[in-house]
Enzyme design. Structure first.
Site, PDB file in Angstrom:
ATOM      1  N   ARG A 141       0.854  -1.198   0.000  1.00  0.00           N
ATOM      2  CA  ARG A 141       0.000   0.000   0.000  1.00  0.00           C
ATOM      3  C   ARG A 141       0.883   1.238   0.000  1.00  0.00           C
ATOM      4  O   ARG A 141       1.725   1.407   0.894  1.00  0.00           O
ATOM      5  CB  ARG A 141      -0.885  -0.033   1.241  1.00  0.00           C
ATOM      6  CG  ARG A 141      -1.848   1.139   1.418  1.00  0.00           C
ATOM      7  CD  ARG A 141      -2.679   0.856   2.674  1.00  0.00           C
ATOM      8  NE  ARG A 141      -3.789   1.772   2.860  1.00  0.00           N
ATOM      9  CZ  ARG A 141      -3.816   2.722   3.782  1.00  0.00           C
ATOM     10  NH1 ARG A 141      -2.768   2.914   4.563  1.00  0.00           N
ATOM     11  NH2 ARG A 141      -4.875   3.489   3.928  1.00  0.00           N
TER      12      ARG A 141
ATOM     13  N   SER B 215     -12.986  -2.807  -1.130  1.00  0.00           N
ATOM     14  CA  SER B 215     -13.287  -2.358   0.234  1.00  0.00           C
ATOM     15  C   SER B 215     -14.681  -1.781   0.352  1.00  0.00           C
ATOM     16  O   SER B 215     -15.091  -0.956  -0.474  1.00  0.00           O
ATOM     17  CB  SER B 215     -12.305  -1.261   0.654  1.00  0.00           C
ATOM     18  OG  SER B 215     -11.110  -1.831   1.091  1.00  0.00           O
TER      19      SER B 215
ATOM     20  N   LYS C  72      -5.406   5.054   8.468  1.00  0.00           N
ATOM     21  CA  LYS C  72      -6.153   5.544   7.317  1.00  0.00           C
ATOM     22  C   LYS C  72      -6.581   6.975   7.559  1.00  0.00           C
ATOM     23  O   LYS C  72      -7.067   7.294   8.641  1.00  0.00           O
ATOM     24  CB  LYS C  72      -7.381   4.660   7.090  1.00  0.00           C
ATOM     25  CG  LYS C  72      -8.074   4.927   5.789  1.00  0.00           C
ATOM     26  CD  LYS C  72      -9.197   3.960   5.515  1.00  0.00           C
ATOM     27  CE  LYS C  72      -9.753   4.254   4.125  1.00  0.00           C
ATOM     28  NZ  LYS C  72     -10.902   3.441   3.809  1.00  0.00           N
TER      29      LYS C  72
HETATM   30  N1  TZP Z   1      -9.177   0.492   5.508  1.00  0.00           N
HETATM   31  C1  TZP Z   1     -10.004   0.499   6.545  1.00  0.00           C
HETATM   32  S1  TZP Z   1      -9.171   0.654   8.019  1.00  0.00           S
HETATM   33  C2  TZP Z   1      -7.660   0.675   7.212  1.00  0.00           C
HETATM   34  C3  TZP Z   1      -7.862   0.580   5.847  1.00  0.00           C
HETATM   35  C4  TZP Z   1      -6.818   0.592   4.828  1.00  0.00           C
HETATM   36  C5  TZP Z   1      -6.364   0.806   7.921  1.00  0.00           C
HETATM   37  C6  TZP Z   1      -5.962  -0.449   8.631  1.00  0.00           C
HETATM   38  O1  TZP Z   1      -4.740  -0.282   9.294  1.00  0.00           O
HETATM   39  P1  TZP Z   1      -4.503  -0.772  10.794  1.00  0.00           P
HETATM   40  O2  TZP Z   1      -3.180  -0.178  11.167  1.00  0.00           O
HETATM   41  O3  TZP Z   1      -4.434  -2.273  10.753  1.00  0.00           O
HETATM   42  O4  TZP Z   1      -5.613  -0.233  11.622  1.00  0.00           O
END
Ligand code: TZP
Ligand code: MG
Length: 212
Positions: free
Chosen positions: A50, A119, A148
């Site tokens: 990502r 998603s 995020k």
């Molecule tokens: N989409 C929803 S929450 C998220 C994404 C890309 C971030 C997830 O990262 P983490 O650090 O596991 O909470």
């Protein structure tokens, strides 16, 4: 792009889906490529790269290098957001969200042999016809997350359970999931937990020992 790899992943979706985020340093002194090697050593089966922000040549080179490590280990390699980059680095798939290219267009670009993840953040998005193009669906954030920018509202375990009732596709939960909350998320119906900040070189083995 190995259709057999896609079939193997879909037949037995990995319970842990690590995401290597180029910006959220996985750990001090651990580059995305080092993280990919560590994940390969621990037996990960599906990993996403990502990169938020401009996809510079440096980011492209990094994506390619991560992909090369994962490919050699036979690990499914997914690129976040960008179908063009996924194709260029010969990834096994691409994962898009609500603000990226629509899944139908992504599918047209990548063909049927590559994995497509999509998603979603609520029941409406999960019930949308766009989901038909995806091989697996993600739901989140499961918990609050700082990985995020502008995250959607937390769906909680209730949201994961609802998502489970709305799709028969492999379901990946994401957002704030840790080693200690993962089993609760899987019990709520997710086939897999995607993790950025909760996984690091020091606890990868624990993750993989518990769930592959
Ligand atoms: N989409 C929803 S929450 C998220 C994404 C890309 C971030 C997830 O990262 P983490 O650090 O596991 O909470
Ligand atoms: Mg996206």
């Amino acid at each position: 792009m190995d259709a057999r790899l896609k079939s193997a992943i879909l037949a037995n979706f990995p319970a842990v889906y690590p995401i290597i985020d180029s910006g959220a340093a996985t750990a001090p002194d651990c580059s995305p490529v080092q993280m990919a090697s560590a994940l390969a050593g621990a037996g990960a089966r599906l990993v996403q790269y990502r990169h938020k922000g401009e996809f510079t040549r440096r980011a492209f080179d990094e994506a390619a290098a991560v992909g090369s490590v994962l490919r050699q280990a036979g690990i499914g390699f997914i690129v976040n957001d960008r179908a063009d980059i996924a194709l260029a680095v010969k990834a096994d798939g691409v994962h898009v969200g609500q603000d990226d290219l629509p899944p139908a267009e992504v599918r047209r670009l990548i063909g049927s042999d590559m994995l497509l993840g999509y998603s979603t953040h609520n029941a409406d998005q999960l019930s949308d016809t766009a989901c038909q193009w995806a091989d697996y669906l993600a739901i989140g954030p499961a918990f609050s997350t700082s990985s995020k920018r502008n995250p959607d509202p937390v769906v909680g375990m209730e949201g994961v359970r609802e998502a489970r009732s709305l799709t028969e596709k492999p379901l990946v939960a994401i957002g704030g999931i840790t080693l200690s909350s993962a089993s609760e998320v899987l019990a709520a119906g997710a086939d897999s937990v995607a993790v950025i900040s909760g996984i690091s070189p020091t606890n990868i083995a624990q993750w993989m020992r518990l769930w592959r």
